[in-house]
Motif scaffolding. Structure first.
Motif, PDB file in Angstrom:
ATOM      1  N   GLY A 184       0.830  -1.198   0.000  1.00 13.55           N
ATOM      2  CA  GLY A 184       0.000   0.000   0.000  1.00 13.55           C
ATOM      3  C   GLY A 184       0.867   1.250   0.000  1.00 13.55           C
ATOM      4  O   GLY A 184       0.535   2.253  -0.629  1.00 13.55           O
ATOM      5  N   PHE A 185       1.984   1.178   0.684  1.00 14.79           N
ATOM      6  CA  PHE A 185       2.902   2.317   0.748  1.00 14.79           C
ATOM      7  C   PHE A 185       3.374   2.672  -0.665  1.00 14.79           C
ATOM      8  O   PHE A 185       3.349   3.830  -1.086  1.00 14.79           O
ATOM      9  CB  PHE A 185       4.111   1.956   1.636  1.00 14.79           C
TER      10      PHE A 185
ATOM     11  N   HIS B  35      -2.050   9.133   5.907  1.00 20.34           N
ATOM     12  CA  HIS B  35      -0.931   8.251   6.250  1.00 20.34           C
ATOM     13  C   HIS B  35       0.410   8.743   5.688  1.00 20.34           C
ATOM     14  O   HIS B  35       0.464   9.435   4.671  1.00 20.34           O
ATOM     15  CB  HIS B  35      -1.236   6.854   5.692  1.00 20.34           C
TER      16      HIS B  35
ATOM     17  N   ASP C 130      -8.142   6.735   0.547  1.00 18.73           N
ATOM     18  CA  ASP C 130      -7.329   5.617   1.003  1.00 18.73           C
ATOM     19  C   ASP C 130      -8.204   4.739   1.902  1.00 18.73           C
ATOM     20  O   ASP C 130      -8.542   5.118   3.025  1.00 18.73           O
ATOM     21  CB  ASP C 130      -6.110   6.168   1.768  1.00 18.73           C
TER      22      ASP C 130
ATOM     23  N   HIS D  19      -8.003   1.034   5.870  1.00 19.62           N
ATOM     24  CA  HIS D  19      -8.644   0.467   7.069  1.00 19.62           C
ATOM     25  C   HIS D  19     -10.146   0.259   6.889  1.00 19.62           C
ATOM     26  O   HIS D  19     -10.851  -0.053   7.846  1.00 19.62           O
ATOM     27  CB  HIS D  19      -8.332   1.353   8.283  1.00 19.62           C
TER      28      HIS D  19
ATOM     29  N   LYS E  29      -4.148  -5.710   5.455  1.00 25.74           N
ATOM     30  CA  LYS E  29      -4.864  -5.462   6.716  1.00 25.74           C
ATOM     31  C   LYS E  29      -6.036  -6.439   6.773  1.00 25.74           C
ATOM     32  O   LYS E  29      -5.800  -7.619   6.978  1.00 25.74           O
ATOM     33  CB  LYS E  29      -5.238  -3.981   6.785  1.00 25.74           C
TER      34      LYS E  29
HETATM   35  C1  LIG Z   1      -3.915   4.564   5.806  1.00 22.37           C
HETATM   36  C2  LIG Z   1      -2.807   3.721   5.296  1.00 22.37           C
HETATM   37  N1  LIG Z   1      -2.470   3.801   4.005  1.00 22.37           N
HETATM   38  C3  LIG Z   1      -1.472   3.067   3.488  1.00 22.37           C
HETATM   39  C4  LIG Z   1      -0.758   2.215   4.275  1.00 22.37           C
HETATM   40  C5  LIG Z   1       0.371   1.412   3.680  1.00 22.37           C
HETATM   41  O1  LIG Z   1      -0.069   0.129   3.388  1.00 22.37           O
HETATM   42  P1  LIG Z   1       0.914  -1.118   3.429  1.00 22.37           P
HETATM   43  O2  LIG Z   1       1.052  -1.540   4.845  1.00 22.37           O
HETATM   44  O3  LIG Z   1       0.238  -2.129   2.563  1.00 22.37           O
HETATM   45  O4  LIG Z   1       2.216  -0.677   2.841  1.00 22.37           O
HETATM   46  C6  LIG Z   1      -1.071   2.072   5.629  1.00 22.37           C
HETATM   47  C7  LIG Z   1      -0.293   1.164   6.492  1.00 22.37           C
HETATM   48  O5  LIG Z   1      -0.248   1.204   7.671  1.00 22.37           O
HETATM   49  C8  LIG Z   1      -2.131   2.857   6.156  1.00 22.37           C
HETATM   50  O6  LIG Z   1      -2.471   2.786   7.451  1.00 22.37           O
END
Ligand SMILES: Cc1ncc(COP(=O)(O)O)c(C=O)c1O
Length: 374
Positions: A93-94, A118, A192, A195, A228
């Motif tokens: 996700g990052f 985030h 996003d 969650h 998640k």
């Molecule tokens: C709101 C939000 N967006 C994106 C991410 C990033 O996702 P990932 O853990 O798959 O890299 C997170 C991770 O904690 C998150 O809380």
């Protein structure tokens, strides 16, 4: 070098030194909201995939032979599930967030973002050539003001960046109202759903489920992380076909990176199938009951993320440690992850948690709080 030692010493003195700790005790910390990370159907899917000769590694980036049948199958399934014209799968996700914000907004654009988005969105926004404006959390008047000012500067395009369920507070963004603002100011709303995916919405598609059914993806982009509630890993961006094709052609984090494991893509598809099934709905019902119970105990927004704000860093670390000694895996969340003075225990609920464990945790927490106050 001395500066590293100094910085680490400073963090320790502030009670902010972080270290890696293996999971231990009852899980009240992970984001495995539906308990899918250890679901037998996912294990079985992994075994079968490998037994049938499925590939583990992709061997290259998506544009260079790393695009495989499991990636294509996942993206097709995800687009249908989230009712989107197209979906694109990233390794995390990052990576998806940074790629998205770096690629889509251009130099003459403005990004208006919620102050609590985030770190990955912040990183992407920081790396974008667009101007950016931070807005007070979930404050519609502040959003409207910022959008009005942005529009007056005659940008080529405006982007609004929010989360659906905020990761450290568990509160929900007013998506309908934000969408109305996006329409009014001719902006695109980037949501996003890290969650919200799997948990929120009538069929677990996220808080934006009804919104996208009503308005489509013309001015909406959603990001669904897969590590998640889906229990696997990765990030799915859902958007118009043009936006997704544009990402494939320009998003650096997508182009210049080895594709996620085909095995991983296959497991994410399996997790989405579980979410779409009656088994997924049943898990959401169980989780919903726990959310109600936790809200009675701790107040808060009544979602699966329950912020128990302690305030002081040292007190928060202390109570977390005591609860860990009682057998709970709960961690202290301190600045810079949360604002100064906002140190908290982030209680994360999961459908695999029992009612009794939640009640027991509440009693133990109360006991420590009372001792602290005495
Ligand atoms: C709101 C939000 N967006 C994106 C991410 C990033 O996702 P990932 O853990 O798959 O890299 C997170 C991770 O904690 C998150 O809380």
């Amino acid at each position: 070098m001395q500066r590293f030692e100094q910085k680490l010493g400073q963090l320790e003195a502030q009670n902010r030194l972080r270290s890696l700790n293996l999971p231990c005790g009852i899980d009240l910390t992970s984001n495995d909201y539906l308990g899918l990370a250890e679901h037998p159907a996912l294990r079985e899917a992994a075994i079968q995939f490998l037994q049938q000769g499925g590939d583990i590694g992709a061997g290259g980036s998506r544009l260079l032979r790393g695009h495989t049948d499991p990636h294509a199958a996942l993206e097709e399934y995800a687009a249908t599930y989230f009712a989107a014209p197209k979906a694109l799968y990233f390794a995390t996700g990052f990576q998806a967030n940074t790629a998205l914000f770096q690629a889509l907004p251009h130099r003459h654009d403005v990004i208006v973002f919620d102050e609590f988005v985030h770190a990955s969105a912040r990183e992407g926004i920081q790396n974008s050539a667009a101007k950016h404006v931070k807005v007070q959390h979930n404050d519609l008047n502040a959003f409207e003001d910022a959008l009005l000012k942005a529009r007056q500067k005659n940008p080529q395009h405006i982007w609004i960046a929010v989360e659906s369920v905020y990761s450290m507070d568990g509160d929900i963004a007013p998506l309908e109202e934000l969408y109305a603002l996006a329409e009014k100011f001719d902006a695109t709303l980037i949501i996003d759903e890290a969650h919200g995916t799997g948990v929120m919405g009538p069929h677990g598609k996220g808080v934006s489920e009804d919104l996208v059914m009503k308005h489509g993806y013309e001015r909406i982009i959603t990001l669904h992380t897969c590590g998640k509630a889906l229990g696997v890993a990765g990030g799915l961006v859902c958007a118009s076909a043009d936006m997704v094709d544009y990402l494939i052609n320009t998003a650096r984090g997508f182009i210049y990176s080895t594709a996620p494991l085909p095995l991983q893509a296959h497991l994410v598809k399996t997790a989405l199938e579980i979410c779409a099934s009656e088994a997924g709905a049943e898990r959401r019902r169980v989780l919903e009951k726990l959310c109600q119970k936790a809200q009675q105990f701790f107040g808060g927004p009544g979602t699966h993320i329950v912020p128990i704000v302690i305030g002081d860093d040292a007190a928060c670390a202390d109570i977390a440690q005591k609860l860990q000694s009682d057998g709970y895996d709960i961690r202290a969340i301190r600045p810079p992850t949360v604002p100064e003075g906002g140190s908290r225990l982030r209680l994360s609920l999961s459908a695999s948690l029992s009612d009794d464990v939640l009640s027991g945790f509440f009693e133990d927490f109360k006991k420590h709080q009372q001792k602290r106050a005495a």
